[in-house]
Design an enzyme around this catalytic site. Structure first.
Site, short mmCIF file in Angstrom:
data_model
loop_
_atom_site.label_atom_id
_atom_site.label_comp_id
_atom_site.label_asym_id
_atom_site.label_seq_id
_atom_site.Cartn_x
_atom_site.Cartn_y
_atom_site.Cartn_z
NE ARG A 189 6.93 -21.32 103.39
CZ ARG A 189 8.28 -21.21 103.68
NH1 ARG A 189 8.14 -21.04 105.08
NH2 ARG A 189 9.26 -22.21 103.75
NE ARG A 196 3.16 -10.85 120.05
CZ ARG A 196 3.63 -9.06 120.11
NH1 ARG A 196 3.12 -8.45 121.52
NH2 ARG A 196 4.18 -8.96 119.50
N PRO A 207 14.38 -18.05 106.97
CG PRO A 207 15.70 -16.83 107.88
CD PRO A 207 14.07 -17.17 107.35
CD GLU A 208 11.99 -24.40 109.30
OE1 GLU A 208 11.79 -25.51 110.30
OE2 GLU A 208 11.99 -24.78 108.22
CE LYS A 248 9.74 -20.32 111.49
NZ LYS A 248 9.02 -20.29 110.63
CG ASN A 256 6.57 -26.21 105.07
OD1 ASN A 256 6.30 -26.29 105.88
ND2 ASN A 256 7.17 -26.19 103.78
#
Ligand code: ZN
Length: 275
Positions: free
Chosen positions: A263, A124, A2-3, A52, A165
């Site tokens: 990917r 991060r 999932p993006e 994400k 991706n």
């Protein structure tokens, strides 16, 4: 995987279903039993996403941090759950009120964090194009010093949060950028175009639940949303993603594919040639 737009939509749905309620939190599968006990019965303050990562805030500054990874799912269902909702599959965490039930399955992360630990997770991550307060300059500071390719950098969540991706492949194609261009060779103007395009495209993904990057469809979706209508997607929504061997819709050359940053990268060898 999932993006960011999927997580943003999920945060929106969880927030709508549970904010202001006091859900019962359980771990039918058992692996999150201790964490569930820490937050169950506390007021659900709200849900947000960053890239994400999904963050659920409960009362007394207790946070549940979720990352779906490659195969995780989190479903939110409305209904009359006066009787307990049946459990299907390995449900790591369940949130339940009489009106809604949400089931999390297969995440790579599901843990209770303190506010300090939440701050460390956020520190991060690079800026998320879906957030109005995101600062693209933070990403640029890393990109323009890097010898890594833009195809790698766009996937690095410490550089940019939420892009996966599909958006990587499509946004590079839209701006005729060679995926092998090193970050330090990218012009500032090109970075601005990429960022602004992600800021434009990703909310359409949140609104439709699909990644829409073909300009004709982008315009249609924007127009529908502007009219307050639900956009209908009937045609192909990508230009290069998963189109290996097919002709590029811009130049007719063959779409290529290669593994980059774990990917499959798809790009046009002609109109995205390195300049
Ligand atoms: Zn082409």
């Amino acid at each position: 995987m999932p993006e960011g737009h999927t997580l943003a939509a999920l945060a929106r749905d969880l927030h709508a279903a549970f904010a202001g309620t006091t859900p019962t939190v359980t771990s039918p599968q058992g692996r999150f039993a201790q964490g569930a006990a820490r937050v169950s019965g506390r007021p659900f303050v709200g849900a947000t996403s960053r890239g994400k990562h999904l963050l659920l805030e409960f009362g007394d500054e207790q946070w549940v941090h979720v990352h779906l990874g490659l195969i995780g799912t989190f479903t939110v269902d409305a209904g009359d759950w006066t009787a307990e909702a049946p459990v299907t599959g390995a449900v790591r965490m369940r949130l339940a009120t009489p009106e809604h039930v949400a089931d999390l399955r297969g995440p790579i992360v599901c843990s209770v964090l303190t506010p300090e630990e939440v701050a460390a997770v956020l520190a991060r991550l690079g800026p998320d194009p879906l957030r109005p307060d995101a600062d693209p300059e933070r990403a640029w500071q890393r990109i323009h010093r890097s010898g890594r390719s833009v195809a790698e950098l766009l996937m690095d969540q410490a550089v940019l949060a939420g892009v996966g991706n599909v958006y990587r492949c499509e946004v590079l194609w839209r701006h005729r950028l060679s995926p092998t261009t090193a970050g330090r060779d990218l012009r500032p103007a090109s970075w601005s175009l990429v960022w602004d395009d992600l800021v434009r495209l990703m909310p359409l993904g949140v609104a439709t639940g699909r990644i829409v990057t073909v300009e004709e469809q982008v315009l249609e979706v924007e127009a529908a949303l502007g009219r307050g209508e639900r956009p209908r997607l009937t045609r192909r929504t990508s230009s290069v993603y998963k189109r290996e061997g097919l002709p590029c819709e811009r130049c007719g050359s063959r779409i290529r594919a290669r593994l980059v940053a774990g990917r499959t990268l798809y790009w046009c060898g002609r109109c995205q040639r390195r300049r």
